[in-house]
Design a protein around this motif. Structure first.
Motif, PDB file in Angstrom:
ATOM      1  N   GLN A   1      14.481  -4.271   3.186  1.00  0.00           N
ATOM      2  CA  GLN A   1      13.696  -3.532   4.157  1.00  0.00           C
ATOM      3  C   GLN A   1      12.623  -4.482   4.668  1.00  0.00           C
ATOM      4  O   GLN A   1      12.135  -5.322   3.923  1.00  0.00           O
ATOM      5  CB  GLN A   1      13.000  -2.337   3.507  1.00  0.00           C
ATOM      6  CG  GLN A   1      13.940  -1.294   2.987  1.00  0.00           C
ATOM      7  CD  GLN A   1      13.158  -0.095   2.470  1.00  0.00           C
ATOM      8  OE1 GLN A   1      12.114   0.253   3.000  1.00  0.00           O
ATOM      9  NE2 GLN A   1      13.672   0.527   1.437  1.00  0.00           N
ATOM     10  N   GLN A   2      12.284  -4.320   5.923  1.00  0.00           N
ATOM     11  CA  GLN A   2      11.226  -5.137   6.498  1.00  0.00           C
ATOM     12  C   GLN A   2      10.193  -4.181   7.070  1.00  0.00           C
ATOM     13  O   GLN A   2      10.482  -3.469   8.019  1.00  0.00           O
ATOM     14  CB  GLN A   2      11.791  -6.054   7.590  1.00  0.00           C
ATOM     15  CG  GLN A   2      10.805  -7.047   8.112  1.00  0.00           C
ATOM     16  CD  GLN A   2      10.356  -8.033   7.043  1.00  0.00           C
ATOM     17  OE1 GLN A   2      11.140  -8.632   6.345  1.00  0.00           O
ATOM     18  NE2 GLN A   2       9.059  -8.207   6.908  1.00  0.00           N
ATOM     19  N   ASP A   3       9.008  -4.149   6.476  1.00  0.00           N
ATOM     20  CA  ASP A   3       7.955  -3.255   6.945  1.00  0.00           C
ATOM     21  C   ASP A   3       6.834  -4.085   7.564  1.00  0.00           C
ATOM     22  O   ASP A   3       6.115  -4.794   6.873  1.00  0.00           O
ATOM     23  CB  ASP A   3       7.410  -2.406   5.794  1.00  0.00           C
ATOM     24  CG  ASP A   3       6.473  -1.315   6.284  1.00  0.00           C
ATOM     25  OD1 ASP A   3       6.069  -1.343   7.478  1.00  0.00           O
ATOM     26  OD2 ASP A   3       6.133  -0.430   5.492  1.00  0.00           O
ATOM     27  N   LEU A   4       6.743  -3.996   8.869  1.00  0.00           N
ATOM     28  CA  LEU A   4       5.683  -4.679   9.607  1.00  0.00           C
ATOM     29  C   LEU A   4       4.812  -3.652  10.325  1.00  0.00           C
ATOM     30  O   LEU A   4       4.333  -3.873  11.430  1.00  0.00           O
ATOM     31  CB  LEU A   4       6.296  -5.661  10.615  1.00  0.00           C
ATOM     32  CG  LEU A   4       7.068  -6.827   9.998  1.00  0.00           C
ATOM     33  CD1 LEU A   4       7.825  -7.605  11.062  1.00  0.00           C
ATOM     34  CD2 LEU A   4       6.130  -7.748   9.243  1.00  0.00           C
ATOM     35  N   SER A   5       4.605  -2.507   9.682  1.00  0.00           N
ATOM     36  CA  SER A   5       3.783  -1.445  10.246  1.00  0.00           C
ATOM     37  C   SER A   5       2.311  -1.843  10.235  1.00  0.00           C
ATOM     38  O   SER A   5       1.874  -2.593   9.357  1.00  0.00           O
ATOM     39  CB  SER A   5       3.944  -0.153   9.438  1.00  0.00           C
ATOM     40  OG  SER A   5       5.283   0.255   9.435  1.00  0.00           O
ATOM     41  N   ASN A   6       1.574  -1.313  11.198  1.00  0.00           N
ATOM     42  CA  ASN A   6       0.117  -1.475  11.249  1.00  0.00           C
ATOM     43  C   ASN A   6      -0.349  -2.931  11.243  1.00  0.00           C
ATOM     44  O   ASN A   6      -1.337  -3.276  10.600  1.00  0.00           O
ATOM     45  CB  ASN A   6      -0.537  -0.721  10.073  1.00  0.00           C
ATOM     46  CG  ASN A   6      -0.172   0.738  10.075  1.00  0.00           C
ATOM     47  OD1 ASN A   6      -0.443   1.456  11.030  1.00  0.00           O
ATOM     48  ND2 ASN A   6       0.489   1.186   9.017  1.00  0.00           N
ATOM     49  N   CYS A   7       0.371  -3.794  11.948  1.00  0.00           N
ATOM     50  CA  CYS A   7       0.019  -5.224  11.982  1.00  0.00           C
ATOM     51  C   CYS A   7      -0.579  -5.659  13.321  1.00  0.00           C
ATOM     52  O   CYS A   7      -0.795  -6.849  13.536  1.00  0.00           O
ATOM     53  CB  CYS A   7       1.249  -6.079  11.691  1.00  0.00           C
ATOM     54  SG  CYS A   7       1.886  -5.907  10.022  1.00  0.00           S
ATOM     55  N   LYS A   8      -0.789  -4.718  14.222  1.00  0.00           N
ATOM     56  CA  LYS A   8      -1.318  -5.017  15.562  1.00  0.00           C
ATOM     57  C   LYS A   8      -0.424  -5.990  16.336  1.00  0.00           C
ATOM     58  O   LYS A   8      -0.902  -6.770  17.154  1.00  0.00           O
ATOM     59  CB  LYS A   8      -2.755  -5.529  15.496  1.00  0.00           C
ATOM     60  CG  LYS A   8      -3.742  -4.527  14.934  1.00  0.00           C
ATOM     61  CD  LYS A   8      -5.162  -5.012  15.095  1.00  0.00           C
ATOM     62  CE  LYS A   8      -6.163  -4.129  14.416  1.00  0.00           C
ATOM     63  NZ  LYS A   8      -6.356  -2.825  14.954  1.00  0.00           N
TER      64      LYS A   8
ATOM     65  N   ASN B   1      21.489  -8.621   5.674  1.00  0.00           N
ATOM     66  CA  ASN B   1      21.276  -7.588   4.650  1.00  0.00           C
ATOM     67  C   ASN B   1      20.100  -6.662   4.951  1.00  0.00           C
ATOM     68  O   ASN B   1      19.843  -5.753   4.175  1.00  0.00           O
ATOM     69  CB  ASN B   1      21.070  -8.248   3.283  1.00  0.00           C
ATOM     70  CG  ASN B   1      22.325  -8.928   2.805  1.00  0.00           C
ATOM     71  OD1 ASN B   1      23.423  -8.448   3.045  1.00  0.00           O
ATOM     72  ND2 ASN B   1      22.171 -10.054   2.146  1.00  0.00           N
ATOM     73  N   ILE B   2      19.404  -6.886   6.033  1.00  0.00           N
ATOM     74  CA  ILE B   2      18.285  -6.010   6.382  1.00  0.00           C
ATOM     75  C   ILE B   2      18.846  -4.777   7.065  1.00  0.00           C
ATOM     76  O   ILE B   2      19.502  -4.870   8.096  1.00  0.00           O
ATOM     77  CB  ILE B   2      17.267  -6.733   7.273  1.00  0.00           C
ATOM     78  CG1 ILE B   2      16.635  -7.885   6.507  1.00  0.00           C
ATOM     79  CG2 ILE B   2      16.196  -5.759   7.763  1.00  0.00           C
ATOM     80  CD1 ILE B   2      15.695  -8.733   7.319  1.00  0.00           C
ATOM     81  N   GLN B   3      18.601  -3.622   6.466  1.00  0.00           N
ATOM     82  CA  GLN B   3      19.135  -2.380   7.022  1.00  0.00           C
ATOM     83  C   GLN B   3      18.047  -1.444   7.540  1.00  0.00           C
ATOM     84  O   GLN B   3      18.360  -0.478   8.213  1.00  0.00           O
ATOM     85  CB  GLN B   3      19.980  -1.671   5.976  1.00  0.00           C
ATOM     86  CG  GLN B   3      21.197  -2.499   5.635  1.00  0.00           C
ATOM     87  CD  GLN B   3      22.306  -1.689   5.039  1.00  0.00           C
ATOM     88  OE1 GLN B   3      22.156  -0.522   4.737  1.00  0.00           O
ATOM     89  NE2 GLN B   3      23.443  -2.298   4.886  1.00  0.00           N
ATOM     90  N   PHE B   4      16.794  -1.717   7.212  1.00  0.00           N
ATOM     91  CA  PHE B   4      15.687  -0.861   7.663  1.00  0.00           C
ATOM     92  C   PHE B   4      14.532  -1.744   8.109  1.00  0.00           C
ATOM     93  O   PHE B   4      14.111  -2.627   7.365  1.00  0.00           O
ATOM     94  CB  PHE B   4      15.228   0.059   6.533  1.00  0.00           C
ATOM     95  CG  PHE B   4      13.984   0.833   6.868  1.00  0.00           C
ATOM     96  CD1 PHE B   4      14.031   1.945   7.694  1.00  0.00           C
ATOM     97  CD2 PHE B   4      12.757   0.437   6.376  1.00  0.00           C
ATOM     98  CE1 PHE B   4      12.880   2.645   8.005  1.00  0.00           C
ATOM     99  CE2 PHE B   4      11.597   1.135   6.682  1.00  0.00           C
ATOM    100  CZ  PHE B   4      11.662   2.243   7.506  1.00  0.00           C
ATOM    101  N   ILE B   5      14.050  -1.497   9.313  1.00  0.00           N
ATOM    102  CA  ILE B   5      12.865  -2.201   9.811  1.00  0.00           C
ATOM    103  C   ILE B   5      11.887  -1.166  10.340  1.00  0.00           C
ATOM    104  O   ILE B   5      12.264  -0.266  11.098  1.00  0.00           O
ATOM    105  CB  ILE B   5      13.204  -3.215  10.924  1.00  0.00           C
ATOM    106  CG1 ILE B   5      14.008  -4.376  10.359  1.00  0.00           C
ATOM    107  CG2 ILE B   5      11.931  -3.736  11.600  1.00  0.00           C
ATOM    108  CD1 ILE B   5      14.384  -5.438  11.371  1.00  0.00           C
ATOM    109  N   SER B   6      10.639  -1.312   9.928  1.00  0.00           N
ATOM    110  CA  SER B   6       9.575  -0.472  10.464  1.00  0.00           C
ATOM    111  C   SER B   6       8.563  -1.343  11.187  1.00  0.00           C
ATOM    112  O   SER B   6       7.999  -2.267  10.607  1.00  0.00           O
ATOM    113  CB  SER B   6       8.869   0.316   9.364  1.00  0.00           C
ATOM    114  OG  SER B   6       7.846   1.109   9.947  1.00  0.00           O
ATOM    115  N   LEU B   7       8.366  -1.043  12.443  1.00  0.00           N
ATOM    116  CA  LEU B   7       7.339  -1.688  13.267  1.00  0.00           C
ATOM    117  C   LEU B   7       6.372  -0.607  13.768  1.00  0.00           C
ATOM    118  O   LEU B   7       5.831  -0.685  14.860  1.00  0.00           O
ATOM    119  CB  LEU B   7       7.994  -2.417  14.445  1.00  0.00           C
ATOM    120  CG  LEU B   7       8.818  -3.644  14.059  1.00  0.00           C
ATOM    121  CD1 LEU B   7       9.751  -4.056  15.181  1.00  0.00           C
ATOM    122  CD2 LEU B   7       7.900  -4.792  13.683  1.00  0.00           C
ATOM    123  N   GLU B   8       6.184   0.401  12.937  1.00  0.00           N
ATOM    124  CA  GLU B   8       5.372   1.561  13.300  1.00  0.00           C
ATOM    125  C   GLU B   8       3.903   1.174  13.474  1.00  0.00           C
ATOM    126  O   GLU B   8       3.382   0.305  12.775  1.00  0.00           O
ATOM    127  CB  GLU B   8       5.496   2.630  12.211  1.00  0.00           C
ATOM    128  CG  GLU B   8       4.786   3.924  12.540  1.00  0.00           C
ATOM    129  CD  GLU B   8       5.053   5.010  11.509  1.00  0.00           C
ATOM    130  OE1 GLU B   8       4.696   6.152  11.794  1.00  0.00           O
ATOM    131  OE2 GLU B   8       5.619   4.721  10.438  1.00  0.00           O
TER     132      GLU B   8
END
Length: 162
Positions: A11-18, A36-43
């Motif tokens: 998973q790659q979580d890049l949420s709240n990074c401006k 192999n990355i199946q979930f990415i969050s750029l929220e």
């Protein structure tokens, strides 16, 4: 405990990074694990667009969270996300339903809550075989769109706060 024979998913979580765009350098850094990355969050960033490179490099994604950005449209290359089951586009700036999504036959959940969309492409959505939920709450939908006969829909359509 051994993971032999079992694929390892990231998973790659890049949420709240401006972030104002997806860091291209990450494509290079993540080259070995990209598949192999199946979930990415750029929220909750400040994204105004998503590049076509992002869509083609992450075409194995199953979930994509782009909620809370400033997106107005998606690139046509979103069609490359052939395994996508869930997309969250809530709290963006879409004024038109992103029609490319109707071509993603694997989609089960589309969240477009709190955008500026006035019409839903019901006919196109009705032909999506796995769609289970379309969240259109807090959009300025036209009254005729809101009264669409839910009996003909094969998915749950959320249009008002319940």
């Amino acid at each position: 405990m051994s993971n032999l024979g079992t694929p390892f998913y990231f998973q790659q979580d890049l949420s709240n990074c401006k972030l104002t765009s997806f860091p291209v350098a990450l494509f290079k850094v993540m080259r070995d694990v990209l598949a192999n990355i199946q979930f990415i969050s750029l929220e909750n960033n400040e994204l105004k667009f998503i590049s076509s490179d992002f869509m083609t490099n992450f075409n194995q994604l199953r979930e994509l969270n782009l909620a809370g950005n400033e997106l107005k449209k998606l690139p046509d290359e979103v069609k490359a996300l052939a395994h996508l089951t869930t997309i969250n586009l809530a709290r963006n700036k879409f004024s038109v339903f992103p029609h490319q999504l109707t071509e993603l036959k694997t989609l089960q959940v589309i969240n477009l809550e709190a955008n500026e969309i006035t019409e839903i492409p019901v006919q196109s959505l009705a032909s999506m075989p796995f769609l289970k939920l379309l969240n259109m709450k807090a959009n300025p939908l036209r009254s005729e769109t809101q009264t669409t006969q839910q009996t003909v829909l094969s998915f749950e359509l959320l249009t008002a706060d319940e």
